[in-house]
Scaffold this active site. Structure first.
Site, short mmCIF file in Angstrom:
data_model
loop_
_atom_site.label_atom_id
_atom_site.label_comp_id
_atom_site.label_asym_id
_atom_site.label_seq_id
_atom_site.Cartn_x
_atom_site.Cartn_y
_atom_site.Cartn_z
N GLU A 1 0.86 -1.19 0.00
CA GLU A 1 0.00 0.00 0.00
C GLU A 1 0.89 1.23 0.00
O GLU A 1 1.71 1.42 0.90
CB GLU A 1 -0.95 0.04 1.20
CG GLU A 1 -1.88 1.24 1.15
CD GLU A 1 -3.03 1.18 2.14
OE1 GLU A 1 -3.64 2.24 2.40
OE2 GLU A 1 -3.34 0.08 2.65
N GLU B 1 4.68 5.18 3.71
CA GLU B 1 4.09 6.48 4.03
C GLU B 1 5.17 7.42 4.57
O GLU B 1 5.77 7.14 5.60
CB GLU B 1 2.98 6.31 5.08
CG GLU B 1 2.38 7.59 5.60
CD GLU B 1 1.75 8.44 4.51
OE1 GLU B 1 2.27 9.56 4.27
OE2 GLU B 1 0.78 7.98 3.89
N ASP C 1 9.82 7.79 1.16
CA ASP C 1 9.41 7.97 -0.24
C ASP C 1 9.30 6.61 -0.92
O ASP C 1 10.24 5.81 -0.91
CB ASP C 1 10.47 8.84 -0.93
CG ASP C 1 10.05 9.32 -2.32
OD1 ASP C 1 9.35 8.58 -3.02
OD2 ASP C 1 10.46 10.43 -2.69
N ASP D 1 -2.58 12.23 -2.76
CA ASP D 1 -2.62 13.69 -2.83
C ASP D 1 -2.99 14.09 -4.25
O ASP D 1 -2.32 13.71 -5.21
CB ASP D 1 -1.24 14.25 -2.46
CG ASP D 1 -1.29 15.75 -2.19
OD1 ASP D 1 -2.02 16.46 -2.89
OD2 ASP D 1 -0.59 16.20 -1.27
N ASP E 1 -11.34 10.64 -5.29
CA ASP E 1 -12.58 11.39 -5.42
C ASP E 1 -12.41 12.60 -6.35
O ASP E 1 -13.29 13.45 -6.42
CB ASP E 1 -13.03 11.88 -4.04
CG ASP E 1 -11.97 12.73 -3.36
OD1 ASP E 1 -10.86 12.22 -3.13
OD2 ASP E 1 -12.25 13.90 -3.04
N THR F 1 -12.10 4.93 4.56
CA THR F 1 -11.08 5.63 5.34
C THR F 1 -11.56 7.03 5.71
O THR F 1 -12.56 7.53 5.21
CB THR F 1 -9.78 5.75 4.53
OG1 THR F 1 -10.01 6.64 3.42
CG2 THR F 1 -9.33 4.40 4.00
N ARG F 2 -10.81 7.67 6.58
CA ARG F 2 -11.18 9.03 7.00
C ARG F 2 -11.10 10.00 5.82
O ARG F 2 -11.85 10.98 5.77
CB ARG F 2 -10.29 9.50 8.15
CG ARG F 2 -8.80 9.57 7.85
CD ARG F 2 -7.99 9.71 9.14
NE ARG F 2 -6.58 9.76 8.86
CZ ARG F 2 -5.82 10.86 9.00
NH1 ARG F 2 -6.36 11.99 9.41
NH2 ARG F 2 -4.53 10.82 8.75
N GLU G 1 -11.88 9.23 2.70
CA GLU G 1 -13.10 9.04 1.94
C GLU G 1 -14.29 9.67 2.65
O GLU G 1 -15.15 10.30 1.99
CB GLU G 1 -13.36 7.55 1.73
CG GLU G 1 -14.67 7.29 0.98
CD GLU G 1 -14.81 5.86 0.53
OE1 GLU G 1 -14.22 5.52 -0.52
OE2 GLU G 1 -15.50 5.09 1.22
#
Length: 238
Positions: free
Chosen positions: A69, A94, A121, A143, A179, A216-217, A219
């Site tokens: 992920e 992350e 990275d 992002d 989104d 997820t938060r 979304e």
């Protein structure tokens, strides 16, 4: 012209995101101090691995299939998938240390052991992932870099997609959730160029989330603000 490099010997790569946000809570500092090293996938950074010796993802998880992920945010989805799929190992990448600290707290609460965390990275991780070593990958609400002049900073560019494709096994699944309509457009243009086939056959295939999805938060924020999620599934060509 000589290629520009960091003092460590790493190629010069601009990074445009954040590495740290607001002050961490004491408990989060403890998670980082006590848990992060034991969850490392191995030597990834240029300082620790200047010869760029490849990782052995299979050995990390006793020969189990390995998922990846990229940009796990607060870690909800990563922990959910690790708990739901004990027969696989998952590497989460992350660079935002606050998100890493949030993930580590969730890992403690859930008690999952089949994941590893690289707090940096993704391009550095790609440098040391062997070819065809990843069986599934997730890019969830990356992002958006909404300004047109910043679109080259998005993950769905050749700089990121080509090494990702190299690391993924033939037939491996690549999921993208976003989104942002223009991010959908760029994804549908660039991801197939990198060697993936879009699997949608009807609108439900991109309008409805995957069966094993957890919202997820990021979304939830998008839904509150009236934006429509898109769920794109690609398959790595053989």
């Amino acid at each position: 012209m000589t290629e520009r490099k960091h003092p460590s010997g790493a190629p010069w790569r601009n990074f445009y995101g954040r590495f740290k946000g607001k002050t961490l809570r004491k408990s989060q500092e403890a998670y980082l101090e006590e848990d992060l090293a034991s969850l490392s996938p191995g030597a990834v950074s240029w300082e620790d691995n200047p010869e760029r010796k490849p990782l052995d993802p299979g050995a990390l998880f006793d020969g189990r299939p390995v998922w990846l992920e990229v940009g796990f945010g607060g870690g909800e989805h990563l922990v959910h998938q690790a708990h739901r799929n004990p027969g696989v190992g998952i590497i989460g990448c992350e660079p935002f240390i606050n998100g890493v600290a949030m993930l580590l707290g969730k890992v403690r609460d859930a008690g999952v052991t089949n994941l590893r965390v690289f707090p940096g990275d993704a391009r550095d991780l790609f440098d040391v992932l062997p070819e065809r070593s990843i069986d599934k990958a997730f890019l969830l609400y990356p992002d958006p870099w909404p300004k047109k002049r910043h679109h080259r900073r998005r993950f769905v560019t050749p700089e990121h997609l080509e090494p990702l494709a190299r690391a993924m096994a033939p037939g491996a699944e690549f999921r993208v959730a976003t989104d942002i309509p223009d991010y959908v457009r760029q994804t549908l243009i660039e991801v197939p160029k990198a060697g993936f086939a879009w699997e949608a056959e009807r609108p439900q295939d991109w309008r409805l989330p995957w069966d094993d999805w957890i919202s997820t938060r990021y979304e939830q924020k998008a839904l509150r603000e009236g934006r429509v999620p898109h769920y794109l599934t690609f398959r790595r060509a053989g």
